[in-house]
Design an enzyme around this catalytic site. Sequence first.
Site, PDB file in Angstrom:
ATOM      1  N   ASP A 253       6.162  18.114  32.450  1.00 14.82           N
ATOM      2  CA  ASP A 253       5.794  16.848  33.079  1.00 14.82           C
ATOM      3  C   ASP A 253       6.827  15.816  32.616  1.00 14.82           C
ATOM      4  OD1 ASP A 253       4.200  14.812  34.331  1.00 14.82           O
ATOM      5  OD2 ASP A 253       3.477  14.282  32.337  1.00 14.82           O
TER       6      ASP A 253
ATOM      7  N   ASP B 289       1.053  16.066  29.176  1.00 15.38           N
ATOM      8  CA  ASP B 289       0.297  15.185  28.281  1.00 15.38           C
ATOM      9  C   ASP B 289      -0.908  14.533  28.932  1.00 15.38           C
ATOM     10  OD1 ASP B 289       1.839  13.306  29.910  1.00 15.38           O
ATOM     11  OD2 ASP B 289       1.162  11.811  28.462  1.00 15.38           O
TER      12      ASP B 289
ATOM     13  N   ASP C  91      -2.339  16.867  34.229  1.00 14.26           N
ATOM     14  CA  ASP C  91      -1.615  18.103  33.902  1.00 14.26           C
ATOM     15  C   ASP C  91      -2.559  19.255  33.553  1.00 14.26           C
ATOM     16  OD1 ASP C  91       0.918  16.857  34.127  1.00 14.26           O
ATOM     17  OD2 ASP C  91       0.689  16.019  32.114  1.00 14.26           O
TER      18      ASP C  91
END
Length: 629
Positions: free
Chosen positions: A323, A522, A526
């Site tokens: 990410d 995080d 996600d």
Amino acid sequence: MLKRFTDFLAGVPMTIVSGIFLLLDLVPHLSEELTGSEIGALPAPFDPAWATIFISGVPLVYLGVWRVIHNKGISKISSALLIDVAMVAAIAIGELFAAGEVAFIMALGAILEDKTTERARKGIKSLIALAPTMARRIDGGTETEVPADQILSGELVRVRPGETIPVDGRIVAGESSVDQSVMTGESLPQDKGPGDEVFSGTINRFGSIDVEATKVGQDSSLSRLIRMVEDAEGKQAPMQRIADRVASWLVPVALLIAVGAYLITGDLVKAVTVLVVFCPCALVLATPTAIMAAIGQATKHGVIIKGGEALERMGKVDTIAFDKTGTLTYGRLEVSDVIPLDGRLPQELLALAAAAEVRSEHPLGKAVVAQAAAEGVAVAEPDAFAMDAGRGVRARMGAAAVLCGSAAYLAEHQVACTTADVPLKRLCAEGKATVLVAIDGRLAGVIALSDTLRPSAAEMTRRLAGMGVRTVLLTGDSSAAASYFAGRAGVSEVHAELLPEEKVDAVERLRTRGHMVCMVGDGVNDAPALKTADVSVAMGEMGSDIAVDAADIALMGDDVSKIPYLKRLSNACVATIKFGITLSMCLNAVAITLSLVGWLTPVTGALWHNAGSVLVVLIAALLYDRRFD
């Protein structure tokens, strides 16, 4: 009832009791082997080894029989079945210590393995807690507070500043900025107005908005997010124990050698000794001990690994997907460029913009004020201030009228912005947010803001590339921002503007191409992708609790430079496990040879077998202090 009883016997307290009884039985047997005469041996019914056989053997017999009945194909044959055969054969010829020893070692290995794979699963509860319980329904101009699950598609809902949006829908009235980080992971709130879509679980930051519900209840984005985490959790099948995979061919080989030894020599003791030394106890211990040592070392470095399966899979990973916001970047906006367009000094432009934004609650305005404070620029209090939610601010400092906002906002106030076209084009290509500043109706300059790349990101991807690991960026950010940061971080492949389900699809596509995928993230958004990946890593310090719980591994210091360390540690752990298995097989081969020539009896064979297990454990334990920097 039987399952609960065997679980009780296989627990830590009873296994300790089993070991004590085995130790009590060891002394007379050692004396017997060393002196050649029985010293202090008790009659068989009172032999302490019987307690060990019962406590550690019954769960093994239950497990071996259960697998024969319920497993399919070759998986019916397991390491437990071989131990059962050896244990029964040893009892049949009166070698109780040998029977107890192999049962105890297997029980100890099972406990070690269980301790390395325990993990909490609280993320679903945390995710559900994000869903608002109440909503404000608008009916005929009347506002009524009702349970959120009673809102129907097509109804109007009013969301005030600071509240969580309870449905997926379309704004029909009002303007605001919406924090969509729960869905996209993007730290910058998105300006929204009539006609724009909003998602359940996102937060309305400023103005009041009226939303026409389009998806409610189980069809909403947040509910789908919860279901994706649950579904991905259910798809995560536990890895089959290495010992059981080997046992599919180990059991037939052991039985053939034992039967052959008996047929050739006519000595039943030699056949039983072969079965005892062939037991895969060292093999069983090799995996959990290496994993425990690796997990212990990782903890010292601020990396929390929740289970042994994650380590084994990480050692096989060839693709790592990241990410962006909060992972490769810090996830906070900072002023990156101050570009005057009317001849002023950058500090003058910054001071005017900060003065205009000093009362603003918008993240862009706060970042401008913070930058002025960091540079020691004096910020005056405005004589007048007004905020147009989601568009910009107006302020007056003495005789000067200041506007801060987008090009469209300045155009509404008849400010020409053509002189900003070139810098705006460049800043947009770099994925930066921009604030245009106008003084007394004339464009004064542009202030750009950007997330900040972690300094270790580029070196981290370079080291991964050196290990043959490809890197991929999966983000909800714009394509421009994603490409800009991917280029700076050295990430080889970019997928941008992804919703949570699209991140899941991207991970699944990578897996279907034959890649072993690790996902690093995080945010709450996600979590489904973390669960879908073969192994997952969460930023533990600033990441959401849901992401941390969904992941197999957490970086407690949010230090992405630990990813190459984690990969090397996992590689070493897998190599150590394979070495331990190979060594145990070699020791078994030597022991079988010694058994066939009569140099080992069931008792000395059990001691050899025990010594081999200890050696494998010691080699695996060396992982704890090995350096991987």
